[in-house]
Design a protein around this motif. Structure first.
Motif, PDB file in Angstrom:
ATOM      1  N   TRP A 155       6.544   5.770 -16.230  1.00  0.00           N
ATOM      2  CA  TRP A 155       7.905   6.206 -15.498  1.00  0.00           C
ATOM      3  C   TRP A 155       7.270   6.753 -14.280  1.00  0.00           C
ATOM      4  CZ3 TRP A 155       8.323  11.460 -14.139  1.00  0.00           C
ATOM      5  CH2 TRP A 155       7.571  12.416 -14.901  1.00  0.00           C
ATOM      6  N   LEU A 156       6.059   7.329 -14.002  1.00  0.00           N
ATOM      7  CA  LEU A 156       5.524   7.723 -12.880  1.00  0.00           C
ATOM      8  C   LEU A 156       4.709   6.649 -12.091  1.00  0.00           C
ATOM      9  CD1 LEU A 156       3.513  11.022 -13.995  1.00  0.00           C
ATOM     10  CD2 LEU A 156       5.063  10.856 -12.121  1.00  0.00           C
ATOM     11  N   ASP A 157       4.466   5.643 -12.794  1.00  0.00           N
ATOM     12  CA  ASP A 157       3.827   4.811 -11.962  1.00  0.00           C
ATOM     13  C   ASP A 157       4.856   3.649 -11.257  1.00  0.00           C
ATOM     14  OD1 ASP A 157       1.122   5.634 -12.413  1.00  0.00           O
ATOM     15  OD2 ASP A 157       0.877   4.257 -14.377  1.00  0.00           O
ATOM     16  N   GLN A 158       6.043   3.679 -11.482  1.00  0.00           N
ATOM     17  CA  GLN A 158       7.166   3.235 -10.804  1.00  0.00           C
ATOM     18  C   GLN A 158       7.327   3.879  -9.551  1.00  0.00           C
ATOM     19  OE1 GLN A 158      10.688   3.468 -13.117  1.00  0.00           O
ATOM     20  NE2 GLN A 158       9.961   2.073 -14.755  1.00  0.00           N
ATOM     21  N   GLN A 159       6.685   5.086  -9.344  1.00  0.00           N
ATOM     22  CA  GLN A 159       6.766   6.020  -8.346  1.00  0.00           C
ATOM     23  C   GLN A 159       5.531   5.757  -7.236  1.00  0.00           C
ATOM     24  OE1 GLN A 159       7.690   9.814  -9.890  1.00  0.00           O
ATOM     25  NE2 GLN A 159       9.436   9.062 -10.968  1.00  0.00           N
ATOM     26  N   MET A 160       4.831   5.067  -7.695  1.00  0.00           N
ATOM     27  CA  MET A 160       3.359   5.183  -6.868  1.00  0.00           C
ATOM     28  C   MET A 160       3.544   4.694  -5.537  1.00  0.00           C
ATOM     29  SD  MET A 160       0.877   2.322  -8.313  1.00  0.00           S
ATOM     30  CE  MET A 160      -0.271   2.014  -6.889  1.00  0.00           C
ATOM     31  N   LEU A 161       2.362   4.992  -4.755  1.00  0.00           N
ATOM     32  CA  LEU A 161       2.493   4.450  -3.332  1.00  0.00           C
ATOM     33  C   LEU A 161       2.788   3.090  -3.088  1.00  0.00           C
ATOM     34  CD1 LEU A 161       1.637   5.873  -0.536  1.00  0.00           C
ATOM     35  CD2 LEU A 161      -0.511   4.799  -0.689  1.00  0.00           C
ATOM     36  N   ALA A 162       3.805   2.618  -2.376  1.00  0.00           N
ATOM     37  CA  ALA A 162       4.374   1.226  -2.395  1.00  0.00           C
ATOM     38  C   ALA A 162       3.439   0.458  -1.726  1.00  0.00           C
ATOM     39  CB  ALA A 162       5.688   1.319  -1.798  1.00  0.00           C
ATOM     40  N   ASP A 163       2.698   0.938  -0.650  1.00  0.00           N
ATOM     41  CA  ASP A 163       1.845   0.196   0.288  1.00  0.00           C
ATOM     42  C   ASP A 163       0.336   0.670  -0.175  1.00  0.00           C
ATOM     43  OD1 ASP A 163       2.266   2.680   1.429  1.00  0.00           O
ATOM     44  OD2 ASP A 163       2.431   2.000   3.191  1.00  0.00           O
ATOM     45  N   ALA A 164       0.089   0.845  -1.397  1.00  0.00           N
ATOM     46  CA  ALA A 164      -1.299   1.055  -1.889  1.00  0.00           C
ATOM     47  C   ALA A 164      -2.382   0.058  -1.460  1.00  0.00           C
ATOM     48  CB  ALA A 164      -1.259   1.283  -3.328  1.00  0.00           C
ATOM     49  N   GLU A 165      -1.863  -1.167  -1.561  1.00  0.00           N
ATOM     50  CA  GLU A 165      -2.823  -2.380  -1.160  1.00  0.00           C
ATOM     51  C   GLU A 165      -3.276  -2.265   0.308  1.00  0.00           C
ATOM     52  OE1 GLU A 165      -2.889  -7.139  -1.448  1.00  0.00           O
ATOM     53  OE2 GLU A 165      -1.439  -6.116  -2.528  1.00  0.00           O
ATOM     54  N   ALA A 166      -2.307  -1.937   1.122  1.00  0.00           N
ATOM     55  CA  ALA A 166      -2.792  -2.013   2.490  1.00  0.00           C
ATOM     56  C   ALA A 166      -3.578  -0.552   2.833  1.00  0.00           C
ATOM     57  CB  ALA A 166      -1.409  -1.821   3.338  1.00  0.00           C
ATOM     58  N   PHE A 167      -3.142   0.422   1.962  1.00  0.00           N
ATOM     59  CA  PHE A 167      -4.057   1.834   2.347  1.00  0.00           C
ATOM     60  C   PHE A 167      -5.610   1.547   1.761  1.00  0.00           C
ATOM     61  CE2 PHE A 167      -5.560   5.221  -0.591  1.00  0.00           C
ATOM     62  CZ  PHE A 167      -5.590   6.286   0.430  1.00  0.00           C
ATOM     63  N   PHE A 168      -5.613   0.716   0.633  1.00  0.00           N
ATOM     64  CA  PHE A 168      -7.102   0.671   0.284  1.00  0.00           C
ATOM     65  C   PHE A 168      -7.764  -0.423   1.283  1.00  0.00           C
ATOM     66  CE2 PHE A 168      -5.789   2.295  -3.860  1.00  0.00           C
ATOM     67  CZ  PHE A 168      -6.696   3.267  -3.982  1.00  0.00           C
ATOM     68  N   ALA A 169      -7.012  -1.291   1.747  1.00  0.00           N
ATOM     69  CA  ALA A 169      -7.487  -2.174   2.731  1.00  0.00           C
ATOM     70  C   ALA A 169      -8.175  -1.523   3.796  1.00  0.00           C
ATOM     71  CB  ALA A 169      -6.433  -3.297   3.196  1.00  0.00           C
ATOM     72  N   ILE A 170      -7.403  -0.541   4.216  1.00  0.00           N
ATOM     73  CA  ILE A 170      -7.837   0.298   5.502  1.00  0.00           C
ATOM     74  C   ILE A 170      -9.269   0.863   4.959  1.00  0.00           C
ATOM     75  CG2 ILE A 170      -7.475   2.297   6.860  1.00  0.00           C
ATOM     76  CD1 ILE A 170      -4.595   1.377   6.853  1.00  0.00           C
ATOM     77  N   LEU A 171      -9.041   1.918   3.924  1.00  0.00           N
ATOM     78  CA  LEU A 171     -10.289   2.596   3.463  1.00  0.00           C
ATOM     79  C   LEU A 171     -11.572   1.594   3.072  1.00  0.00           C
ATOM     80  CD1 LEU A 171      -8.815   4.973   0.420  1.00  0.00           C
ATOM     81  CD2 LEU A 171      -8.783   5.003   3.143  1.00  0.00           C
ATOM     82  N   ASP A 172     -11.312   0.401   2.802  1.00  0.00           N
ATOM     83  CA  ASP A 172     -12.442  -0.605   2.327  1.00  0.00           C
ATOM     84  C   ASP A 172     -13.234  -0.834   3.462  1.00  0.00           C
ATOM     85  OD1 ASP A 172     -11.876  -0.494  -0.164  1.00  0.00           O
ATOM     86  OD2 ASP A 172     -11.025  -2.473  -0.353  1.00  0.00           O
ATOM     87  N   ARG A 173     -12.702  -0.457   4.958  1.00  0.00           N
ATOM     88  CA  ARG A 173     -13.222  -1.058   6.322  1.00  0.00           C
ATOM     89  C   ARG A 173     -14.234   0.125   6.652  1.00  0.00           C
ATOM     90  NH1 ARG A 173      -8.343  -3.104   7.680  1.00  0.00           N
ATOM     91  NH2 ARG A 173      -7.510  -1.508   8.993  1.00  0.00           N
ATOM     92  N   TYR A 174     -14.386   1.512   5.831  1.00  0.00           N
ATOM     93  CA  TYR A 174     -15.149   2.569   6.455  1.00  0.00           C
ATOM     94  C   TYR A 174     -16.041   3.176   5.130  1.00  0.00           C
ATOM     95  CZ  TYR A 174     -11.875   2.272  10.093  1.00  0.00           C
ATOM     96  OH  TYR A 174     -11.098   1.977  11.181  1.00  0.00           O
TER      97      TYR A 174
END
Ligand SMILES: [Fe+2]
Length: 279
Positions: A177-196
């Motif tokens: 029920w909570l994971d339906q509410q997770m960050l919708a753009d998580a993939e794009a978020f991690f793609a940024i983190l992965d560069r640093y």
């Protein structure tokens, strides 16, 4: 957006280790003594603060990662200032799905509480806004992701390690029920983190339970609420009898994070465990 939301706060930690307290999902009601699932959220917050003062005080700063008021009330944010001041005058807030940005801004206008970046010792702490108007779930959106990318670029240039904070979980936590509410753009978020390479941690609220996992060398951390907890592993909404708590973090000069969670043990909070929800 008001300039304060993009400003940077600077803190001299006074030692090699930065001492941080995360208090999250305080869910203060409009009037002191108001309850959530039977728990007086002012009383439970005060108990958590007393515990943190006994165990981990003084701190260099407090991170408050959303759902600070249960219904966006200005009175709740005004009381929150007094609570956090018992721990440290340097508290930094970001909004959750229960908050009202405008009410928060009105209460702390002209202060640093809503600034988006803290620089302390060898660390940069970023505070992102994952709130989506009228929605329970979260999303950063293009502007927040651009802010993240630009600030991480600055940190790399300055040789700083980064801790990134937001309200919604960027990875599933195992509650359907909570994971339906997770960050919708998580993939794009991690793609940024992965560069640093300097990113060492991601810290969030929302899930009212403890998470401590690692992804590509980055610590992913969630923490108990200062009031009601959610039962880990539950498919649908389920409150948990676990006590209120907080997370402490020690950010070391070499980029290591030491962290743990502590919970109130000597006060009983009678949680309505049969409630089908809390919205
Ligand atoms: Fe919450």
């Amino acid at each position: 957006m008001p300039p304060a939301r993009h400003s940077t706060a600077y803190i001299d930690p006074g030692s090699d280790t930065v001492r941080v307290l995360q208090l999250t999902d305080t869910h203060l009601r409009r009037v002191s003594g108001g309850t959530l699932l039977g728990v007086d959220t002012d009383r439970s917050l005060q108990a958590v603060i007393d515990l943190a003062r006994a165990e981990r005080w003084p701190a260099d700063l407090v991170l408050a990662t959303g759902d600070l008021s249960d219904n966006g009330s200005g009175d709740a944010y005004r009381r929150l200032l007094g609570y956090f001041d018992q721990l440290c005058p340097r508290s930094f807030w970001l909004p959750g799905n229960h908050d009202e940005r405008e009410a928060m801004q009105a209460v702390v206008q002209g202060s640093e509480h809503l600034c988006r970046e803290v620089r302390v010792g060898t660390w940069q702490i970023l505070l992102l806004d994952s709130q989506v108007d009228g929605e329970v779930g979260g999303e950063l959106g293009a502007a927040e992701r651009e802010l993240l990318d630009a600030r991480l670029c600055d940190a790399r240039d300055a040789g700083l390690f980064s801790l990134v904070c937001l309200h919604h979980q960027p990875v599933p936590v195992g509650c359907a029920w909570l994971d339906q509410q997770m960050l919708a753009d998580a993939e794009a978020f991690f793609a940024i983190l992965d560069r640093y390479n300097g990113v060492r941690g991601v810290l969030w609220g929302h899930v009212h339970q403890q998470v401590d996992v690692e992804r590509r060398g980055v610590r992913l951390l969630a923490s108990p609420s200062t009031c009601v907890q959610f039962a880990p592993g539950s498919a649908s909404f389920k409150a948990d009898a676990a006590p209120p708590g907080y997370r402490w973090l020690e950010l070391h000069a070499d980029g290591r994070i030491e962290t743990g969670v502590s919970r109130v043990r000597d006060i009983h909070f009678d949680v309505d465990l049969d409630s089908p929800g809390y919205l």
